[in-house]
Design a protein around this motif. Structure first.
Motif, PDB file in Angstrom:
ATOM      1  N   ASN A   1       3.721   7.432   5.905  1.00  0.00           N
ATOM      2  CA  ASN A   1       3.392   6.614   4.746  1.00  0.00           C
ATOM      3  C   ASN A   1       3.666   7.321   3.418  1.00  0.00           C
ATOM      4  O   ASN A   1       3.453   6.761   2.353  1.00  0.00           O
ATOM      5  N   THR A   2       4.148   8.585   3.482  1.00  0.00           N
ATOM      6  CA  THR A   2       4.543   9.282   2.256  1.00  0.00           C
ATOM      7  C   THR A   2       6.045   9.563   2.217  1.00  0.00           C
ATOM      8  O   THR A   2       6.531  10.167   1.272  1.00  0.00           O
ATOM      9  N   LEU A   3       6.772   9.112   3.242  1.00  0.00           N
ATOM     10  CA  LEU A   3       8.208   9.381   3.284  1.00  0.00           C
ATOM     11  C   LEU A   3       8.926   8.745   2.095  1.00  0.00           C
ATOM     12  O   LEU A   3       9.806   9.353   1.480  1.00  0.00           O
ATOM     13  N   HIS A   4       8.531   7.520   1.767  1.00  0.00           N
ATOM     14  CA  HIS A   4       9.138   6.854   0.617  1.00  0.00           C
ATOM     15  C   HIS A   4       8.823   7.604  -0.671  1.00  0.00           C
ATOM     16  O   HIS A   4       9.687   7.777  -1.535  1.00  0.00           O
TER      17      HIS A   4
ATOM     18  N   LEU B   1       5.778  18.147  -4.887  1.00  0.00           N
ATOM     19  CA  LEU B   1       6.006  17.208  -3.791  1.00  0.00           C
ATOM     20  C   LEU B   1       4.709  16.501  -3.400  1.00  0.00           C
ATOM     21  O   LEU B   1       3.620  16.982  -3.709  1.00  0.00           O
ATOM     22  N   PRO B   2       4.817  15.347  -2.740  1.00  0.00           N
ATOM     23  CA  PRO B   2       3.602  14.633  -2.310  1.00  0.00           C
ATOM     24  C   PRO B   2       2.720  15.517  -1.438  1.00  0.00           C
ATOM     25  O   PRO B   2       3.200  16.392  -0.711  1.00  0.00           O
ATOM     26  N   GLU B   3       1.425  15.246  -1.496  1.00  0.00           N
ATOM     27  CA  GLU B   3       0.446  16.098  -0.812  1.00  0.00           C
ATOM     28  C   GLU B   3       0.659  16.147   0.692  1.00  0.00           C
ATOM     29  O   GLU B   3       0.501  17.204   1.314  1.00  0.00           O
ATOM     30  N   ASP B   4       1.037  15.033   1.300  1.00  0.00           N
ATOM     31  CA  ASP B   4       1.186  14.982   2.757  1.00  0.00           C
ATOM     32  C   ASP B   4       2.614  15.268   3.210  1.00  0.00           C
ATOM     33  O   ASP B   4       3.109  14.685   4.176  1.00  0.00           O
ATOM     34  N   SER B   5       3.302  16.156   2.506  1.00  0.00           N
ATOM     35  CA  SER B   5       4.651  16.557   2.916  1.00  0.00           C
ATOM     36  C   SER B   5       4.814  18.057   2.712  1.00  0.00           C
ATOM     37  O   SER B   5       4.305  18.622   1.746  1.00  0.00           O
ATOM     38  N   VAL B   6       5.509  18.686   3.645  1.00  0.00           N
ATOM     39  CA  VAL B   6       5.717  20.136   3.597  1.00  0.00           C
ATOM     40  C   VAL B   6       7.183  20.430   3.896  1.00  0.00           C
ATOM     41  O   VAL B   6       7.758  19.870   4.832  1.00  0.00           O
TER      42      VAL B   6
ATOM     43  N   GLY C   1       3.832   8.958  16.229  1.00  0.00           N
ATOM     44  CA  GLY C   1       4.635   8.254  15.250  1.00  0.00           C
ATOM     45  C   GLY C   1       4.078   8.244  13.845  1.00  0.00           C
ATOM     46  O   GLY C   1       4.684   7.675  12.937  1.00  0.00           O
ATOM     47  N   GLU C   2       2.925   8.890  13.609  1.00  0.00           N
ATOM     48  CA  GLU C   2       2.335   8.895  12.280  1.00  0.00           C
ATOM     49  C   GLU C   2       2.967   9.937  11.359  1.00  0.00           C
ATOM     50  O   GLU C   2       2.831   9.852  10.133  1.00  0.00           O
ATOM     51  N   THR C   3       3.646  10.907  11.955  1.00  0.00           N
ATOM     52  CA  THR C   3       4.252  11.995  11.191  1.00  0.00           C
ATOM     53  C   THR C   3       5.683  12.196  11.667  1.00  0.00           C
ATOM     54  O   THR C   3       5.987  11.978  12.838  1.00  0.00           O
ATOM     55  N   SER C   4       6.564  12.589  10.748  1.00  0.00           N
ATOM     56  CA  SER C   4       7.967  12.774  11.106  1.00  0.00           C
ATOM     57  C   SER C   4       8.462  14.152  10.708  1.00  0.00           C
ATOM     58  O   SER C   4       8.091  14.688   9.647  1.00  0.00           O
ATOM     59  N   LEU C   5       9.300  14.705  11.554  1.00  0.00           N
ATOM     60  CA  LEU C   5      10.077  15.886  11.213  1.00  0.00           C
ATOM     61  C   LEU C   5      11.454  15.379  10.813  1.00  0.00           C
ATOM     62  O   LEU C   5      12.134  14.730  11.597  1.00  0.00           O
ATOM     63  N   SER C   6      11.853  15.636   9.572  1.00  0.00           N
ATOM     64  CA  SER C   6      13.077  15.048   9.035  1.00  0.00           C
ATOM     65  C   SER C   6      13.969  16.092   8.389  1.00  0.00           C
ATOM     66  O   SER C   6      13.493  17.119   7.902  1.00  0.00           O
ATOM     67  N   GLU C   7      15.273  15.808   8.388  1.00  0.00           N
ATOM     68  CA  GLU C   7      16.243  16.634   7.675  1.00  0.00           C
ATOM     69  C   GLU C   7      16.748  15.841   6.481  1.00  0.00           C
ATOM     70  O   GLU C   7      17.135  14.679   6.611  1.00  0.00           O
TER      71      GLU C   7
ATOM     72  N   GLU D   1       0.826  -1.211   0.000  1.00  0.00           N
ATOM     73  CA  GLU D   1       0.000   0.000   0.000  1.00  0.00           C
ATOM     74  C   GLU D   1       0.858   1.258   0.000  1.00  0.00           C
ATOM     75  O   GLU D   1       0.428   2.314  -0.493  1.00  0.00           O
ATOM     76  N   HIS D   2       2.065   1.157   0.537  1.00  0.00           N
ATOM     77  CA  HIS D   2       2.965   2.312   0.591  1.00  0.00           C
ATOM     78  C   HIS D   2       3.827   2.436  -0.663  1.00  0.00           C
ATOM     79  O   HIS D   2       4.710   3.287  -0.729  1.00  0.00           O
TER      80      HIS D   2
END
Length: 218
Positions: free
Chosen positions: A207-210, A170-175, A145-151, A21-22
């Motif tokens: 689920n949108t990190l990939h 960029l994907p919709e669920d990423s800013v 854990g459903e959302t991540s702050l990433s560098e 699914e991902h």
């Protein structure tokens, strides 16, 4: 991301379903023929009938091209052996082992398993954070854990260098929250240009990190 899952029981089945699914490409190795049939029929993915602790079965599953190996059988010793074969014979860069007895976690780590995990609930999410790219550094988990702050460090050959954020889609669920360039912080807008070598801070649903990694060409 090609992921070999050793064990087609309940954990392996739902893990493979989640990975599918991902947007990943799971492949299952399972010794029980009935479980193989269920996984193949329900998920429509490659399923190998065999012993995941053997070089032969791992090879048939395409271990030479796999990005990760996840072993989730009910036997810790089998999970350990499969991970060691995947790492030493096929040079799989990330191995994950389900630990049925928590006391074995430290032993597995010492013997070379990259990620021994006793809770199976978040294996897919953990895998995406650990495997997707060495350029992605998880800074903080949010919302349970459903959302991540990433560098994210944009590589020297970043394919969108010189493009604006509006052009990249960029994907919709990423800013993208901020961009660090030459010790300066840039607050991004649609017209902001990304450059190779930039360090960007993102907030992304796990689920949108990939998908974000794929979109950026990392």
């Amino acid at each position: 991301m090609i992921v070999i899952v050793v064990g087609g029981g309940k954990v392996g089945y739902y893990l493979s379903k989640t990975l599918l699914e991902h947007g990943h490409e799971p492949r299952i190795i399972e010794i029980n023929r009935d479980l193989c049939q269920k996984c193949a029929n329900d998920l429509d993915i490659p399923v190998i009938i065999g012993d995941g602790t053997t070089i032969k079965s791992l090879g048939e599953a395409g271990a030479d091209e796999a990005d990760a190996l996840i072993c989730v059988t009910g036997k810790d010793e089998d999970n350990l052996v499969a991970c060691e074969l995947g790492k030493r014979v096929y040079n799989i860069k990330r191995t994950v082992a389900r630990v049925n007895n928590p006391k074995n976690a430290s032993i597995m780590k010492r013997l070379g398993v990259d990620i021994p995990i006793s809770s199976t609930d978040n294996i897919a999410r953990l895998l995406e954070r650990e495997v997707d790219s060495a350029a992605i550094k998880n800074l903080m988990s949010l919302n349970r854990g459903e959302t991540s702050l990433s560098e994210i460090a944009l590589p020297a050959d970043f394919k969108y260098s010189g493009k604006t954020l509006a052009e990249i889609h960029l994907p919709e669920d990423s800013v993208i929250v901020s961009i660090s360039r030459n010790d300066q912080i840039i607050i991004p807008r649609g017209s902001t240009v990304l450059q190779a070598g930039d360090h960007i801070i993102t907030i992304t649903k796990d689920n949108t990190l990939h998908e974000l990694s794929r979109q950026l060409g990392l």
